[in-house]
Design an enzyme around this catalytic site. Structure first.
Site, PDB file in Angstrom:
ATOM      1  N   LYS A   3       1.028   0.371 -12.551  1.00  0.00           N
ATOM      2  CA  LYS A   3      -0.065  -0.596 -12.920  1.00  0.00           C
ATOM      3  C   LYS A   3      -0.702  -0.914 -11.483  1.00  0.00           C
ATOM      4  CE  LYS A   3      -1.573  -4.532 -12.493  1.00  0.00           C
ATOM      5  NZ  LYS A   3      -2.986  -4.244 -11.605  1.00  0.00           N
ATOM      6  N   CYS A  35      -0.322  -3.587   5.791  1.00  0.00           N
ATOM      7  CA  CYS A  35       0.274  -5.124   5.894  1.00  0.00           C
ATOM      8  C   CYS A  35       1.153  -4.706   7.281  1.00  0.00           C
ATOM      9  CB  CYS A  35       1.116  -4.435   4.534  1.00  0.00           C
ATOM     10  SG  CYS A  35       1.964  -3.060   4.585  1.00  0.00           S
ATOM     11  N   GLU A  65      -2.561 -13.969   7.617  1.00  0.00           N
ATOM     12  CA  GLU A  65      -3.068 -12.856   7.581  1.00  0.00           C
ATOM     13  C   GLU A  65      -4.641 -12.547   6.663  1.00  0.00           C
ATOM     14  OE1 GLU A  65      -0.976 -10.135   3.716  1.00  0.00           O
ATOM     15  OE2 GLU A  65      -1.081  -8.809   5.801  1.00  0.00           O
ATOM     16  N   GLU A  68       7.384  -6.022  -0.676  1.00  0.00           N
ATOM     17  CA  GLU A  68       6.623  -5.701   0.304  1.00  0.00           C
ATOM     18  C   GLU A  68       5.445  -6.340   0.367  1.00  0.00           C
ATOM     19  OE1 GLU A  68       4.309  -4.040   3.037  1.00  0.00           O
ATOM     20  OE2 GLU A  68       4.853  -1.915   1.994  1.00  0.00           O
TER      21      GLU A  68
END
Ligand code: TXE
Length: 487
Positions: free
Chosen positions: A171, A280, A381, A246
């Site tokens: 996906k 990331c 973040e 992750e």
């Protein structure tokens, strides 16, 4: 461009009301549409992957590797086309999408080589048992991909999963599915057996949740936000499905007074503004020793102001837009919160409205100083071109501050003394680290980190293990009774 589903080796068109527009973030215009698959489509894909599993997993590794090598060759042939679409779809400058496509190629070749050249091992248990350890595929893997490195992360998961003998349901992000679609054209072209790889573009709540809740999925490999990661882990818990996650980061760049400051500034700029900070492993917190602070800030801000921001298709562009208008607005809201918290805005902090930027989602490279670790801009973040610069006075304070967030993905230290560098890196909880460099990332080495940055690793031999189950086989050397019970 229309992105369709690929299930059991067949292209499938969605119903008309299951199409969603794809937007070029550099100018807000439509570049095509994507299928938004239904839960039923996802179930069909999972069924096809299950049916294909026995034959694919039974192929000798060298035969699976041969498919991977062919895939890599075809990606290489279409490198320019894939990079251009990726830039239009995600916004990143061409030099970044080129690098992503090249690494995707390398990744297929690396895992083709690794699966052809590695195997299990033997052990001897006392005098009675000769043992073997084998690594087997896990089964059907659900691969859920984010929008920030679409082709790259698709390759990071697909190549080891297929090499190990698993079948997959992929996906892509509903915002950036084009490069995955081209990859599946390549799978079709090289004749990957039906059902081995299935593409179901669609939303997280429908397609994503169907994958993560399915009892017919044996492994979930996810890259994305920490909050989504928590939901995926909770869904996986129901079936004790194996997960690799992750997730996010708030990674520190630590600069000592004895470092070469120009060098540290150069790497720190790359660490945060590469990918417009939508990475990331972005180095979004800079910690500078007090003695070098003023010089570092002056040089860093001067260079941040000179970054050429523009449409990714323009060869001169060094930093592109954010991937959607909604994400840009979130980043701008985070910046406003930083100002309200009392941080000093040294540069940037606004949406850019230059001639060729006005319809795109561009945020200027932003630098905050006078921050402390209680501020949300230091803890959360932001996933945009926003960096905070703090000071420290001694080594142990640098380590304490570096570790003072919930994340643990990346970290780098800049110093003229290699022993200091080594001591600090040993003290920092992070999975991807550098001493006098932020240029980290190689398909041969594990990618990922502890704490809320995730579970497990991508890439390298560790990345293959994420898609394998270890099995021990004990072979008796003599047909003798154990005699544990007397009668
Ligand atoms: O990510 P999501 P979003 C971080 C970054 C960003 C934040 C939110 O801080 O601002 O996450 O981004 C699918 N079940 N990262 O909302 O939701 C979704 O369709 C199964 C870090 O865009 O995590 C997409 O394919 N799947 C990061 C993928 O998850 C679900 C990369 C990622 O989307 C789902 C991206 C569900 N319930 C964002 N909900 C990194 N680590 O590099 C969504 N998805």
């Amino acid at each position: 461009m229309q992105v369709n589903m690929y299930i059991n080796g067949e292209w499938q068109m969605p119903e008309k009301d299951r199409l969603s527009s794809l937007i070029n973030p550099a100018n807000g215009t439509s570049i095509g549409t994507t299928a938004m698959a239904t839960a039923r489509d996802a179930e069909n894909a999972i069924g096809a992957a299950n049916n294909a599993y026995d034959e694919w997993s039974a192929l000798p590794p060298a035969e699976r590797a041969a498919y991977l090598y062919q895939i890599a060759d075809q990606i290489e042939k279409r490198k320019e086309e894939i990079s251009k679409w990726e830039t239009r779809n995600n916004g990143k400058p061409l030099r970044e999408t080129f690098a992503d496509v090249e690494t995707a190629c390398e990744c297929f070749r690396y895992y083709a080589g690794l699966i052809s050249s590695t195997d299990g091992y033997t052990f001897t248990s006392g005098t009675e048992i000769q043992g073997l350890v084998t690594y087997e595929p896990i089964g059907v893997c659900g691969l859920i991909i984010p929008w920030n490195h679409p082709i790259l992360i698709t390759a990071w998961k697909t190549a080891p999963a297929l090499a190990a003998g698993n079948t997959i349901v992929l996906k892509p992000s509903e915002y950036t599915p084009i490069s995955a679609y081209i990859l599946y054209e390549i799978f079709d072209q090289v004749g990957l057996p039906k059902g081995v790889a299935n593409l179901v573009p669609g939303g997280g709540d429908e397609v994503g949740a169907t994958i993560t809740n399915s009892t017919a999925i044996d492994k979930i490999s996810f890259t994305g936000g920490t909050e989504t990661g928590k939901r995926i882990m909770a869904a996986a818990a129901n079936n004790i499905t194996n997960v690799t996650l992750e997730l996010g980061g708030k990674s520190p760049v630590i600069v000592f007074g004895d470092a070469e400051i120009e060098h540290a500034v150069d790497h720190a700029l790359y660490a945060i503004y590469f990918g417009s900070g939508q990475v990331c492993s972005a180095g979004s917190r800079i910690l500078v020793e007090e003695s070098a602070y003023e010089k570092f800030v002056d040089h860093f801000v001067a260079r941040a102001k000179q970054i050429r921001v523009g449409p990714g298709e323009n060869e001169q562009t060094e930093m592109g837009p954010l991937y959607t208008e909604a994400h840009m607005n979130n980043v701008l809201a985070d910046i406003k919160r930083g100002e309200e918290e009392g941080a000093t805005l040294q540069c940037g902090g606004y949406r850019m409205h230059g001639e060729d930027l006005v319809h795109g989602f561009f945020v200027a490279p932003t630098v905050f100083t006078d921050v402390n670790e209680d501020m949300s801009i230091v803890q959360e973040e932001i996933f945009g071109p926003v960096v905070v610069i703090q000071t420290f006075t001694h080594e142990s304070e640098a380590i304490t501050l570096a570790n003072k967030t919930k994340y643990g993905l990346a970290a780098a230290v800049f110093t003229g003394d290699s022993a200091t560098g080594m001591r600090v890196i040993r003290g920092v909880k992070a999975g991807l680290t550098g001493i006098n460099t932020y240029g980290m990332g190689d398909v041969k080495a594990p990618w990922g980190g502890p704490k809320m940055s995730g579970i497990g690793r991508s890439l390298g031999p560790d990345g293959l293990k994420e898609f394998q189950e270890a099995k021990q086989i004990n072979v008796a050397l003599h047909n003798e009774k154990l005699g544990w019970f007397a009668n």
